[in-house]
Scaffold this active site. Structure first.
Site, PDB file in Angstrom:
ATOM      1  N   HIS A 189       0.859  -1.187   0.000  1.00 26.01           N
ATOM      2  CA  HIS A 189       0.000   0.000   0.000  1.00 26.01           C
ATOM      3  C   HIS A 189       0.893   1.234   0.000  1.00 26.01           C
ATOM      4  O   HIS A 189       1.704   1.405   0.906  1.00 26.01           O
ATOM      5  CB  HIS A 189      -0.907  -0.009   1.235  1.00 26.01           C
ATOM      6  CG  HIS A 189      -1.820  -1.203   1.278  1.00 26.01           C
ATOM      7  ND1 HIS A 189      -3.077  -1.197   0.733  1.00 26.01           N
ATOM      8  CD2 HIS A 189      -1.621  -2.464   1.758  1.00 26.01           C
ATOM      9  CE1 HIS A 189      -3.634  -2.396   0.888  1.00 26.01           C
ATOM     10  NE2 HIS A 189      -2.765  -3.186   1.507  1.00 26.01           N
ATOM     11  N   LEU A 190       0.771   2.054  -1.033  1.00 24.52           N
ATOM     12  CA  LEU A 190       1.648   3.229  -1.147  1.00 24.52           C
ATOM     13  C   LEU A 190       0.953   4.543  -0.784  1.00 24.52           C
ATOM     14  O   LEU A 190       1.593   5.584  -0.719  1.00 24.52           O
ATOM     15  CB  LEU A 190       2.255   3.312  -2.547  1.00 24.52           C
ATOM     16  CG  LEU A 190       3.150   2.118  -2.934  1.00 24.52           C
ATOM     17  CD1 LEU A 190       3.788   2.351  -4.296  1.00 24.52           C
ATOM     18  CD2 LEU A 190       4.229   1.867  -1.893  1.00 24.52           C
ATOM     19  N   ASN A 198      -6.556   0.536  -2.893  1.00 28.59           N
ATOM     20  CA  ASN A 198      -7.432   1.186  -1.899  1.00 28.59           C
ATOM     21  C   ASN A 198      -6.862   2.522  -1.428  1.00 28.59           C
ATOM     22  O   ASN A 198      -6.681   2.760  -0.243  1.00 28.59           O
ATOM     23  CB  ASN A 198      -7.710   0.257  -0.711  1.00 28.59           C
ATOM     24  CG  ASN A 198      -6.454  -0.161   0.031  1.00 28.59           C
ATOM     25  OD1 ASN A 198      -5.367  -0.143  -0.536  1.00 28.59           O
ATOM     26  ND2 ASN A 198      -6.599  -0.533   1.284  1.00 28.59           N
ATOM     27  N   ASP A 227      -8.851  -5.063  -2.256  1.00 24.38           N
ATOM     28  CA  ASP A 227      -8.167  -5.263  -0.974  1.00 24.38           C
ATOM     29  C   ASP A 227      -8.470  -4.158   0.029  1.00 24.38           C
ATOM     30  O   ASP A 227      -8.613  -2.996  -0.317  1.00 24.38           O
ATOM     31  CB  ASP A 227      -6.653  -5.342  -1.174  1.00 24.38           C
ATOM     32  CG  ASP A 227      -5.954  -5.708   0.129  1.00 24.38           C
ATOM     33  OD1 ASP A 227      -6.402  -6.650   0.785  1.00 24.38           O
ATOM     34  OD2 ASP A 227      -4.994  -5.017   0.516  1.00 24.38           O
ATOM     35  N   HIS A 282      -2.599 -12.396   1.696  1.00 25.72           N
ATOM     36  CA  HIS A 282      -2.199 -12.470   3.112  1.00 25.72           C
ATOM     37  C   HIS A 282      -2.820 -13.618   3.928  1.00 25.72           C
ATOM     38  O   HIS A 282      -3.588 -13.403   4.853  1.00 25.72           O
ATOM     39  CB  HIS A 282      -2.428 -11.152   3.843  1.00 25.72           C
ATOM     40  CG  HIS A 282      -3.718 -10.429   3.529  1.00 25.72           C
ATOM     41  ND1 HIS A 282      -4.950 -10.999   3.657  1.00 25.72           N
ATOM     42  CD2 HIS A 282      -3.940  -9.166   3.080  1.00 25.72           C
ATOM     43  CE1 HIS A 282      -5.866 -10.113   3.323  1.00 25.72           C
ATOM     44  NE2 HIS A 282      -5.283  -8.998   2.958  1.00 25.72           N
ATOM     45  N   ASP A 314       2.450  -6.717   2.276  1.00 31.66           N
ATOM     46  CA  ASP A 314       1.266  -5.967   2.724  1.00 31.66           C
ATOM     47  C   ASP A 314       1.717  -4.715   3.480  1.00 31.66           C
ATOM     48  O   ASP A 314       1.099  -4.316   4.474  1.00 31.66           O
ATOM     49  CB  ASP A 314       0.324  -6.828   3.580  1.00 31.66           C
ATOM     50  CG  ASP A 314      -1.101  -6.247   3.591  1.00 31.66           C
ATOM     51  OD1 ASP A 314      -1.337  -5.201   2.957  1.00 31.66           O
ATOM     52  OD2 ASP A 314      -1.970  -6.850   4.248  1.00 31.66           O
TER      53      ASP A 314
HETATM   54 ZN   LIG Z   1      -6.172  -7.218   2.569  1.00 24.33          ZN
HETATM   55 ZN   LIG Z   2      -3.356  -5.173   1.838  1.00 27.04          ZN
END
Ligand SMILES: [Zn+2]
Ligand SMILES: [Zn+2]
Lengths: 311, 429
Positions: free
Chosen positions: B69-70, B101, B159, B238, B311
């Protein structure tokens, strides 16, 4: 007589001798409460704050009274009137209160661990007055105090905790406290209200009240939370009462020496029938009175009160 | 973080890890104009050739993080594409696949192009976006998946949330078949989850609101059955629970097109890490029991779990400094993943080194249809130099991510990435 920790975050962090220290101290204060002028100057000049994020008139009043009986100032802070409703974080709130210079913070919060979090960020001592479903240590201490008054030592006594074990902080603290004091503890409730691995507390688990009720010395009833009644934890109040309630019929069958406790407020007609109120061995009201003495002891010990307790 | 441009570079004296063959051998690697020219036991440095001393070190294909996630666009205070790809590269990841997301969510072609451009401008790890399955991650209507594939998206996922509606999930799986892209499922039956802690011994003790492992595995079971029915490609994100590993193992035995990933925190930590209400250990799915941790390692060892992803989920200190219920879930992971896995899996004797590198470099490329992880002549240089003997302390001061939310801060790590080569660009760490 000192406690190892600066804070009272839970029964978890106390050993048997510390619990007994608090209970012995509470006995002294219990006597103070019977005096014509039930006030001692033990904590004169000190101030604590009741930081209640969840409504609870009983517990906050009990702490407030305990402080005033020790000549300790107590201010009330409730969520409704605070900036919390404006998005202030718990840490902001704590730092602001700290900046006002209080000696102790009594916190009730819906999140487990909130008092532990707070204790890492403030200089004041912190008393956990209930954190989510985690702990409610002063309730356990006042229950233990009340039972000791009635039964003497808890060593070897058989105590049954009945109701919503999974969501109850009272159940957790009481389990820890009673077992540390040598009692044999069992829990009973519908499987939907029994948390996983609860046996690790060293207790036996029962799903049917009638199979265990007649084998115990103490019945510790829990309050059924309103939101559980409307969730899928059990079908109806009627069925809950039928299987897990301390009904008039069950009361009649109890051995005469059995005592009944309840942290209050009672849902009469749900977890206990009205008849229990008249049952001479129901300790509901003594529990309330003893609560003040126990909380005096906790504040006194944490605030570092010393010397004789004079009137 | 600065790149040095190298026209002719000889990586000399190291051992080459070839995860495709599962081998490790002594070899020098000559890179000319950003391409691998030779891989031989001994290559002499000719005139005009710079030498990178790799004695005692290992050379491996660049790692690929297929799940991170950036936070750009929307939460550039937590992480940007530039800071995130720099941190990823320092962790050995030459390619990263950010989840969509963000705020707003990545559900259009233009947003996919924006991400790719931002990463190219930064010049660190390469970026392959993952697009939303459904518009706005609402779980209702399909997003423009085909257009996003054309813009560079390599997989699709909502996600952060599961796709609750089984019919929508079915349609997403079917639709993605046209573009040969996997659907990445964040498995969580929301009705079973009351909070972010594993339901078990620790949640009971701490009174934390929780969710059971079956919340993950029940959704995984639904999704593998849908993947079998639609004959589509499913990837389970995950994996944290033993029961999920079992579901995937069963699905693979039935030849369902399913792959899976796990993250270092699921094979290094357990729910016991929550004992002090440490919000840095709050992740979703939650850290589970020791039996789950062992099952995840066993799943990695036997290939049931194909890939290791981070993650990587950055959050600011102020957001994590809160009561447990209120803190956002997530751990940063780029800079610790290689070492944690090396220590736990390779030194822990669950996986040989080459197989460990395969979980990080080969599987993600295969799942996402990226060029293979070859350390062979004619391929572009995309290499990392690993110093497996290094012991180093993961300290807040050295974190390249904009956020510091890691339970591993202060931990002494074994093995590290000491350099990365991307074409003609050499980065030293
Ligand atoms: Zn997730
Ligand atoms: Zn994630």
């Amino acid at each position: 007589m000192k406690l190892r920790s600066r804070h009272l975050l839970g029964i978890e962090g106390l050993d048997r001798s510390e619990i007994l220290t608090i209970l012995d101290q509470a006995r002294t204060f219990r006597e103070v409460l019977d005096r014509p002028i039930p006030i001692v100057p033990a904590l004169r000049g000190r101030t604590v704050v009741n930081l209640f994020f969840e409504a609870s008139t009983r517990t906050s009043t009990s702490f407030g009274l305990a402080a005033s009986r020790l000549s300790c100032g107590c201010v009330n802070f409730s969520k409704a009137t605070s900036a919390v409703s404006k998005g202030e974080t718990l840490l902001d709130t704590a730092r602001n209160i700290e900046a006002m210079g209080v000696d102790g913070i009594i916190i009730r919060h819906q999140s487990p661990g909130a008092p532990h979090f707070l204790s890492r960020h403030v200089k004041a001592f912190v008393v956990n007055a209930g954190d989510g479903a985690h702990e409610h240590p002063t309730q356990a201490l006042l229950d233990a105090f009340t039972l000791r008054e009635k039964l003497g030592s808890l060593d070897g006594k058989r105590i049954l905790i009945v109701g919503d074990i999974a969501h109850s902080r009272v159940a957790r603290s009481n389990l820890l406290c009673f077992t540390k004091l040598g009692a044999e503890v069992a829990v009973c409730g519908p499987p939907t209200m029994i948390p996983p691995d609860v046996e690790e507390y060293g207790c036996e688990v029962f799903y049917r009240l009638d199979r265990i009720l007649n084998e115990v010395d103490v019945v510790n009833m829990l309050r059924v939370q309103q939101e559980r009644i409307t969730s899928s934890s059990f079908p109806t109040v009627r069925e809950y009462r039928a299987f897990y309630g301390l009904t008039a019929e069950r009361l009649r069958k109890l051995a005469p020496e059995v005592v009944v406790t309840h942290p209050g407020p009672v849902n009469w007609g749900v977890e206990m029938d009205f008849d229990v109120a008249d049952f001479s061995r129901a300790l509901v009201l003594p529990q309330v009175t003893n609560g003040v003495a126990v909380r005096m002891a906790v504040l006194f010990l944490l605030a570092g009160g010393e010397g004789e307790v004079r009137s | 973080m600065k790149a040095e441009t190298k026209d002719r570079l000889l990586l000399q004296g190291g051992s080459v890890v070839d995860p495709l063959k599962g081998s490790v051998r002594r070899a020098d690697v000559l890179v000319v104009g950003g391409r691998i020219e030779k891989v031989e036991a001994s290559i002499a440095a000719g005139a005009g050739t710079e030498v990178l001393d790799c004695r005692g070190k290992h050379i491996a294909p660049g790692l690929v993080d297929m799940h991170c996630h950036l936070r750009e666009p929307g939460r550039e205070d937590e992480e940007t594409i530039a800071s995130g790809t720099a941190a990823a590269l320092a962790g050995g990841f030459t390619r990263v696949c950010p989840m969509p997301n963000t705020e707003p969510a990545i559900d259009t072609e233009a947003q996919v192009r924006f991400e790719v451009r931002r990463a190219a401008e930064a010049g660190f790890a390469r970026l392959h976006p993952i697009g939303c399955c459904t518009k706005g991650r609402q779980g209702k209507e399909l997003a423009e998946i085909g257009s996003m594939v054309d813009a560079g998206a390599v997989a699709f996922s909502d996600d952060g949330s599961p796709i609750d509606d089984a019919q929508v999930m079915r349609r997403v799986l079917e639709y993605c078949k046209a573009f040969d892209v996997p659907v990445i499922s964040h498995c969580e039956v929301k009705e079973l989850v009351e909070g972010v802690a594993n339901e078990g011994r620790v949640s009971t003790k701490l009174g934390l609101k929780s969710g059971p492992d079956v919340a993950e595995s029940a959704q995984a079971a639904r999704d593998v059955l849908l993947a079998e029915f639609t004959r589509a490609r499913l990837h389970i994100a995950h994996v944290s629970a033993k029961s999920t590993v079992d579901v995937i193992r069963w699905a693979k035995a039935r030849s369902v097109q399913v792959t899976a990933e796990t993250c270092p925190h699921y094979f290094v930590l357990t729910e016991d890490a929550l004992t002090d209400f440490d919000t840095n250990c709050k992740v979703n799915p939650p850290l589970r029991a020791e039996a789950d941790r062992r099952a995840v390692i066993a799943g990695l060892a036997d290939g049931t779990i194909d890939a290791i992803a981070t993650d990587h989920a950055p959050h600011l200190k102020g957001e994590k400094e809160a009561e447990f219920d209120a803190a956002p879930p997530g751990i940063i992971g780029f800079e610790t993943a290689f070492s944690l896995g090396y220590e736990q899996l390779v030194l822990g004797r669950a996986l040989p080194l080459a197989d460990y590198i395969a979980r990080l470099a080969v599987a993600p490329r295969r799942i996402l249809n990226l060029p293979p992880a070859a350390v062979a002549p004619a391929s572009e240089a995309e290499l990392v130099v690993l110093d497996l003997k290094a012991e180093w302390k993961y300290a807040a001061d050295n974190v390249r991510s904009l956020s510091r939310n890691s339970p591993f801060l202060g931990r002494v790590m074994h093995g590290r990435v000491s350099a990365a080569l991307l074409g003609e660009k050499l980065f030293r760490f």
